[in-house]
Design an enzyme around this catalytic site. Sequence first.
Site, PDB file in Angstrom:
ATOM      1  CB  CYS A 103      -1.319   6.891   2.934  1.00 29.62           C
ATOM      2  SG  CYS A 103      -2.461   5.615   3.787  1.00 29.62           S
ATOM      3  CD  GLU A 139      -3.033  -1.265   0.592  1.00 36.01           C
ATOM      4  OE1 GLU A 139      -3.006  -0.765  -1.050  1.00 36.01           O
ATOM      5  OE2 GLU A 139      -3.125  -2.505  -0.283  1.00 36.01           O
TER       6      GLU A 139
HETATM    7  P1  NAD Z   1       8.861   5.858   3.222  1.00 37.35           P
HETATM    8  O1  NAD Z   1       8.718   4.427   2.355  1.00 37.35           O
HETATM    9  O2  NAD Z   1       9.616   6.335   3.028  1.00 37.35           O
HETATM   10  O3  NAD Z   1       9.467   4.014   4.217  1.00 37.35           O
HETATM   11  C1  NAD Z   1       8.495   3.068   4.702  1.00 37.35           C
HETATM   12  C2  NAD Z   1       9.604   1.566   4.706  1.00 37.35           C
HETATM   13  O4  NAD Z   1      10.477   1.091   4.231  1.00 37.35           O
HETATM   14  C3  NAD Z   1      10.129   2.575   6.409  1.00 37.35           C
HETATM   15  O5  NAD Z   1      10.125   0.935   6.585  1.00 37.35           O
HETATM   16  C4  NAD Z   1      11.542   2.482   5.526  1.00 37.35           C
HETATM   17  O6  NAD Z   1      12.684   2.597   6.300  1.00 37.35           O
HETATM   18  C5  NAD Z   1      10.986   1.282   4.539  1.00 37.35           C
HETATM   19  N1  NAD Z   1      12.443   1.430   3.251  1.00 37.35           N
HETATM   20  C6  NAD Z   1      12.767   3.152   3.008  1.00 37.35           C
HETATM   21  N2  NAD Z   1      13.331   3.088   2.155  1.00 37.35           N
HETATM   22  C7  NAD Z   1      14.384   2.105   2.079  1.00 37.35           C
HETATM   23  C8  NAD Z   1      14.451   1.326   0.968  1.00 37.35           C
HETATM   24  N3  NAD Z   1      15.382   2.009  -0.249  1.00 37.35           N
HETATM   25  N4  NAD Z   1      14.933  -0.853   0.808  1.00 37.35           N
HETATM   26  C9  NAD Z   1      13.833  -0.980   1.778  1.00 37.35           C
HETATM   27  N5  NAD Z   1      13.366  -0.432   2.820  1.00 37.35           N
HETATM   28  C10 NAD Z   1      13.339   1.130   2.873  1.00 37.35           C
HETATM   29  O7  NAD Z   1       7.291   5.592   3.864  1.00 37.35           O
HETATM   30  P2  NAD Z   1       7.047   6.461   5.122  1.00 37.35           P
HETATM   31  O8  NAD Z   1       7.771   7.731   5.223  1.00 37.35           O
HETATM   32  O9  NAD Z   1       7.657   5.550   6.314  1.00 37.35           O
HETATM   33  O10 NAD Z   1       5.320   7.052   4.642  1.00 37.35           O
HETATM   34  C11 NAD Z   1       4.871   7.619   3.690  1.00 37.35           C
HETATM   35  C12 NAD Z   1       4.699   6.950   3.177  1.00 37.35           C
HETATM   36  O11 NAD Z   1       3.622   5.720   3.040  1.00 37.35           O
HETATM   37  C13 NAD Z   1       3.847   7.341   1.909  1.00 37.35           C
HETATM   38  O12 NAD Z   1       4.011   7.302   0.651  1.00 37.35           O
HETATM   39  C14 NAD Z   1       2.448   7.364   2.755  1.00 37.35           C
HETATM   40  O13 NAD Z   1       1.428   7.291   1.192  1.00 37.35           O
HETATM   41  C15 NAD Z   1       2.991   6.260   2.552  1.00 37.35           C
HETATM   42  N6  NAD Z   1       1.277   5.444   2.895  1.00 37.35           N
HETATM   43  C16 NAD Z   1       0.812   4.299   2.119  1.00 37.35           C
HETATM   44  C17 NAD Z   1      -0.116   3.644   3.027  1.00 37.35           C
HETATM   45  C18 NAD Z   1      -1.469   3.406   2.435  1.00 37.35           C
HETATM   46  O14 NAD Z   1      -1.951   2.172   3.034  1.00 37.35           O
HETATM   47  N7  NAD Z   1      -1.553   3.590   1.514  1.00 37.35           N
HETATM   48  C19 NAD Z   1      -0.673   4.016   4.329  1.00 37.35           C
HETATM   49  C20 NAD Z   1       0.145   4.491   5.461  1.00 37.35           C
HETATM   50  C21 NAD Z   1       1.591   5.239   4.851  1.00 37.35           C
END
Ligand code: NAD
Length: 538
Positions: A322, A288
């Site tokens: 999100c 998501e």
């Molecule tokens: P992010 O993508 O920065 O991080 C998400 C997770 O991925 C974290 O655990 C992070 O450490 C990990 N991560 C980051 N870079 C990575 C890499 N290169 N390889 C593997 N893992 C990696 O997102 P965030 O800042 O934690 O959350 C915000 C984002 O999440 C926004 O884009 C938001 O829209 C989305 N979000 C979506 C939903 C949904 O249900 N659609 C819900 C909540 C948040």
Amino acid sequence: MNISHIANEPILDYRPGSGERRCLEKALDALRVRESQIPLVIGGQRKSGAGTRALHCPHDHANRLGMVAQADEQMTAAAVQAAVAAQAEWAATPFDERAAIFLRAAELLSGPWRQTLNAATMAGQSKTVHQAEIDSACELIDFLRFNVAFAERLQQLQPLSTNGALNRLDYRPLEGFVYAVTPFNFTAIGGNLPCAPALMGNTVVWKPAFAASLSNYLILELLEAAGLPPGVINFVPGDSAAVSAAVLRSPDFAGLHFTGSTAVFDGLWQQVAQNLPTYRAYPRLIGETGGKDFVLAHASAEPETLSVALLRGAFEYQGQKCSAASRAYIPASLWPRVKQCLLDALATVRMGDVSDFGMFMGALIDRKAYDRVMRYIDRASVQGSTVLAGGRGDDRIGYFVEPTVIEASDPKADTMREEIFGPVLSVYIYPDANWKEVLSLVDRTSPYSLTGAVFANDRQAINEAAASLRFAAGNFYVNDKPTGAVVGQQPFGGARRSGTNDKAGSMLNLQRWVSPRTVKETWVPARHYAYPSMGDAG
Ligand code: NAD
């Protein structure tokens, strides 16, 4: 087991003088005096990492909340081994026994653990009391309870048996382990992504978001207190790239349960694709991701309720949902009244340290988020948009950005198209007569399709919007803000570039964590190979 009576957890209101408020204040005080040490948890054992990273409070960044152990590739490989080792026993544990652990965790969270987890979410992720309560208490409790009810219903889906044979589906877990990668912005998602596959009999390697380490580690402790056996969920905070590389090279990698940004999910999917021939089975990839969620108003909408929905939808939790409303389309005839209501209300909004319960907003999660949001705001005026409210940041004590309303003259301006993930609402004013053109504009402006709302009193306009925007949002609201989905009531998830739309907290999600085996048992097997149609030849 039959738990069909399940209901959503009631939201406590923390009025001055209430017991829950006193209890939460005590939990917040405890966090202030005690620095937390957050370890890795591998096979039930606490481990120190290859190093540690200091965790600070977003609305008071001089305040160090704790030190978080950081896993390297070798430690992550050990977590993978622990998950694989725990798999057979956990998969063989009867469903009712697995379910009992998660139901007990829900009960503990509803009672004695509630304010500990709420306090960690407030201090660590800068949520106000109401935002923490609906997330780390109510939504997580709902995920834990409703998933059990949905799993039970899923397993009742069985094929037809005839007089001659018994047919059944054996809901096996995946063969291998699941990698849960969780975001900072919802403690409940942090808990749900490892717990949903675990409930279905899978073992898990869980990489939390750094900024949510404090509340996420408490979830692991809560699950242990509820009786989760060692190795079922292994907790590995650490450098994302290193942890992911070690996980995704394992031949036992069987599934990814991800929530976060679209770019990161793309990267993980590509890594999986590269390693594909080395896996024992095709992995399930559930993600998501981002959103650019819209509010579309028709000329028949009511300006007052619309402006409240815009304010709450765009600015609660500093726009870091999100589902946050981040682009709005308002007809010219309605705009003067909507603008007045919105700006008048914004003038009364309080933002600051969330341990003051009078705050409506806290701080952005970290320096990187602050810089990104400020860049968007600064660029907007250069690109010909007008900042109508807010627009200023202050990062001296915490990462504060004022709730900002931007009027975009270009409906394709960056602030109308791109996910900003901060307290920025971009508004485009359209001539009332252009309703039909605006429907197509809303549909085509952004690559995402997560949430969206239409405001109208005219039923035909509602029907037109629902039909034209059928694929523009996975969660579509009529006369309501596009945030605040409740488990069991509005299954959540989006399509297009917003994710695989597997609807967290529903049966649709749980079915991705099983690999059913069909078993046919014949009562009286045939004694001759020939069929009647063959006559004497047989
Ligand atoms: P992010 O993508 O920065 O991080 C998400 C997770 O991925 C974290 O655990 C992070 O450490 C990990 N991560 C980051 N870079 C990575 C890499 N290169 N390889 C593997 N893992 C990696 O997102 P965030 O800042 O934690 O959350 C915000 C984002 O999440 C926004 O884009 C938001 O829209 C989305 N979000 C979506 C939903 C949904 O249900 N659609 C819900 C909540 C948040």
